[in-house]
Design a protein around this motif. Sequence first.
Motif, PDB file in Angstrom:
ATOM      1  N   UNK A 199       0.835  -1.217   0.000  1.00 22.04           N
ATOM      2  CA  UNK A 199       0.000   0.000   0.000  1.00 22.04           C
ATOM      3  C   UNK A 199       0.867   1.264   0.000  1.00 22.04           C
ATOM      4  N   UNK A 219       1.815   8.568 -17.623  1.00 26.66           N
ATOM      5  CA  UNK A 219       2.273   7.455 -16.804  1.00 26.66           C
ATOM      6  C   UNK A 219       1.587   6.194 -17.307  1.00 26.66           C
ATOM      7  N   UNK A 220       2.383   5.217 -17.719  1.00 29.05           N
ATOM      8  CA  UNK A 220       1.827   3.943 -18.177  1.00 29.05           C
ATOM      9  C   UNK A 220       2.427   2.827 -17.347  1.00 29.05           C
ATOM     10  N   UNK A 221       1.595   1.886 -16.969  1.00 27.79           N
ATOM     11  CA  UNK A 221       2.144   0.679 -16.351  1.00 27.79           C
ATOM     12  C   UNK A 221       2.161  -0.416 -17.405  1.00 27.79           C
ATOM     13  N   UNK A 222       3.159  -1.271 -17.308  1.00 33.90           N
ATOM     14  CA  UNK A 222       3.347  -2.304 -18.329  1.00 33.90           C
ATOM     15  C   UNK A 222       3.743  -3.589 -17.606  1.00 33.90           C
ATOM     16  N   UNK A 223       3.071  -4.702 -17.894  1.00 29.40           N
ATOM     17  CA  UNK A 223       3.395  -5.936 -17.169  1.00 29.40           C
ATOM     18  C   UNK A 223       4.861  -6.314 -17.366  1.00 29.40           C
ATOM     19  N   UNK A 228       3.859 -12.277 -13.481  1.00 23.09           N
ATOM     20  CA  UNK A 228       2.462 -11.880 -13.694  1.00 23.09           C
ATOM     21  C   UNK A 228       1.952 -10.931 -12.620  1.00 23.09           C
ATOM     22  N   UNK A 229       1.244  -9.897 -13.059  1.00 26.10           N
ATOM     23  CA  UNK A 229       0.598  -8.888 -12.208  1.00 26.10           C
ATOM     24  C   UNK A 229       1.626  -8.029 -11.464  1.00 26.10           C
ATOM     25  N   UNK A 231       4.445  -4.787 -12.413  1.00 29.17           N
ATOM     26  CA  UNK A 231       4.484  -3.775 -13.465  1.00 29.17           C
ATOM     27  C   UNK A 231       5.719  -2.906 -13.393  1.00 29.17           C
TER      28      UNK A 231
ATOM     29  N   UNK B  61      -7.230  -7.859 -19.059  1.00 28.95           N
ATOM     30  CA  UNK B  61      -5.793  -7.641 -18.933  1.00 28.95           C
ATOM     31  C   UNK B  61      -5.056  -8.947 -19.126  1.00 28.95           C
ATOM     32  N   UNK B  63      -1.130 -10.742 -18.689  1.00 30.00           N
ATOM     33  CA  UNK B  63       0.093 -10.507 -17.917  1.00 30.00           C
ATOM     34  C   UNK B  63       1.315 -10.299 -18.808  1.00 30.00           C
ATOM     35  N   UNK B  66      -0.563  -6.637 -21.278  1.00 26.49           N
ATOM     36  CA  UNK B  66      -1.187  -5.481 -20.639  1.00 26.49           C
ATOM     37  C   UNK B  66      -2.681  -5.398 -20.882  1.00 26.49           C
ATOM     38  N   UNK B 173      -6.825 -11.943 -17.215  1.00 24.73           N
ATOM     39  CA  UNK B 173      -7.951 -11.709 -16.323  1.00 24.73           C
ATOM     40  C   UNK B 173      -9.164 -11.373 -17.168  1.00 24.73           C
ATOM     41  N   UNK B 215      -4.391  -1.173  -0.789  1.00 24.86           N
ATOM     42  CA  UNK B 215      -3.361  -1.579  -1.752  1.00 24.86           C
ATOM     43  C   UNK B 215      -3.894  -1.509  -3.174  1.00 24.86           C
ATOM     44  N   UNK B 217      -3.775  -2.621  -6.909  1.00 23.08           N
ATOM     45  CA  UNK B 217      -3.253  -3.804  -7.602  1.00 23.08           C
ATOM     46  C   UNK B 217      -2.860  -3.476  -9.031  1.00 23.08           C
ATOM     47  N   UNK B 218      -3.424  -2.439  -9.590  1.00 21.66           N
ATOM     48  CA  UNK B 218      -3.207  -2.142 -11.005  1.00 21.66           C
ATOM     49  C   UNK B 218      -3.567  -0.692 -11.236  1.00 21.66           C
ATOM     50  N   UNK B 219      -2.803  -0.003 -12.061  1.00 22.40           N
ATOM     51  CA  UNK B 219      -3.211   1.337 -12.499  1.00 22.40           C
ATOM     52  C   UNK B 219      -2.810   1.474 -13.957  1.00 22.40           C
ATOM     53  N   UNK B 220      -3.804   1.737 -14.813  1.00 17.50           N
ATOM     54  CA  UNK B 220      -3.532   1.941 -16.235  1.00 17.50           C
ATOM     55  C   UNK B 220      -4.065   3.300 -16.638  1.00 17.50           C
ATOM     56  N   UNK B 221      -3.298   4.001 -17.456  1.00 19.22           N
ATOM     57  CA  UNK B 221      -3.839   5.215 -18.047  1.00 19.22           C
ATOM     58  C   UNK B 221      -4.239   4.894 -19.475  1.00 19.22           C
TER      59      UNK B 221
END
Lengths: 272, 272
Positions: A199, A219-223, A228-229, A231, B61, B63, B66, B173, B215, B217-221
């Motif tokens: 957290x 801002x981009x998150x990418x696996x 897995x899961x 980023x 999504x 893994x 993305x 997922x 917490x 778990x995931x953030x995507x723009x």
Amino acid sequence: MVGPRWGAIVRVAFLGPEHSFTHMAAERLFPGAEYIACRSITEVFRAVEGYEADYGVVPVENSLEGPVGETLDNLASTMLHVYAALEARISLVLAGRRGAPRLYGHPHALREAARSLDRLAPGVERVAVSSTSEAARRAAEEGALCVCSHRAAAAHGLEVLAESVEDGPNYTRFIALAWRDQPERGERTSIITAVPDEPGSLYRLLEPFASHGVNLKMIYSRPIHGKPWHYNFYIDMEGSRLDERVAEALEEARERSLFLRVLGSYPVLRGP
Amino acid sequence: MVGPRWGAIVRVAFLGPEHSFTHMAAERLFPGAEYIACRSITEVFRAVEGYEADYGVVPVENSLEGPVGETLDNLASTMLHVYAALEARISLVLAGRRGAPRLYGHPHALREAARSLDRLAPGVERVAVSSTSEAARRAAEEGALCVCSHRAAAAHGLEVLAESVEDGPNYTRFIALAWRDQPERGERTSIITAVPDEPGSLYRLLEPFASHGVNLKMIYSRPIHGKPWHYNFYIDMEGSRLDERVAEALEEARERSLFLRVLGSYPVLRGP
């Protein structure tokens, strides 16, 4: 023109084939260079890494479809820098033989023009290929339809049936890759980083940028492959890493991250 | 099984055609239902919105690759909720006629298996189609190769030439869409939100989640169509919106956002 080229001709690898949007971006960023068409984004990275090209040009983000995954993954797995960027408005045409049963396009282009194509070419089979210029080549070869640039349609002798078939304003940002960046001309800085899965970790990472007044543009998150899961985060911010407040924010963020790599500080050209 | 079905048969729309991975996810989430194959993710949303189906199942999504852009865009543009999720390991096979010059696959599947395919099917033309089951159908029709599930290969009478051709552990997922969610069983909560384009805005949005110990778990723009370089954020967090600390964090975040919509609080199944 963003690079020094006294004397020697610079060699610029780009995502081909010829007449792709990336080709046009490469010409804009490095006029008068020797252009080397590559078959994939990964191949462009390899060409620069292996000194077969001085620079490489690839798409990194589209304003309708988001980030280009293959580019982000290669930025993470190589040590190349971002040397410059170009933001250009993309205009797509529908071209080829009227009434043909098949239509070629890059997957992004097909999605960007989906609603127009429902209207202009209802019931036509849509086939995704590796680039808009490859789509034009196939359409010419098979007497089919395609979604591509004006230039690609002209180069392959295809009739333009409709202009501006994209469903909304559509910009793509291209980046030039090199072994070095241009921090002294850096109006933008890009980083890759990751934080622990607990957290508040992303919040704590962003705190230094907020406290130093550094504006985050993307801002981009990418696996992460193989985890897995989990980023990596790709973050673009205003300013150069030579600016004191950017430098301090990066240093403080690095201490809160699992790792933090500066991809570069570089100028952003606007197109076409 | 996640939904009540005393008496009536529930109708579940899924991204088809039959034998797709999403079909398997729909069967796992809603056993014994009536399954309705849709041609696109958007069509699944439309089926639930128009009461032609009680639930809709789509991938959200992967893994390796993305987020699924079409799913995120529809979550933003409709008022449907996330009713349940399923995380499943995806195993791909290479199937079809040995030595064929063409190979079909979903674009994600082709990327996920790229290195294996370089080795197992060098020089073979790769054609992207809308789903892995569509790839199997085409391969059977044309005597070509494809990358698909064991089940799709069997359903189309294709010989399996290699198993587990994905380049790494590969999870997808899936989410079930409905007009309502299940907050009382919510181990996860999903939201869509946006913040002003100014320094610190994302940081301030995330502060309540950190201070309440929620917490993420995931953030995507995801780019907002028609507003180049502006983004919606898709955020998944642990817990239900009925949990006090999640509820308080959401309320405080909402005040710092341009808008904030709770997509739902829902259970997450693991499978297969």
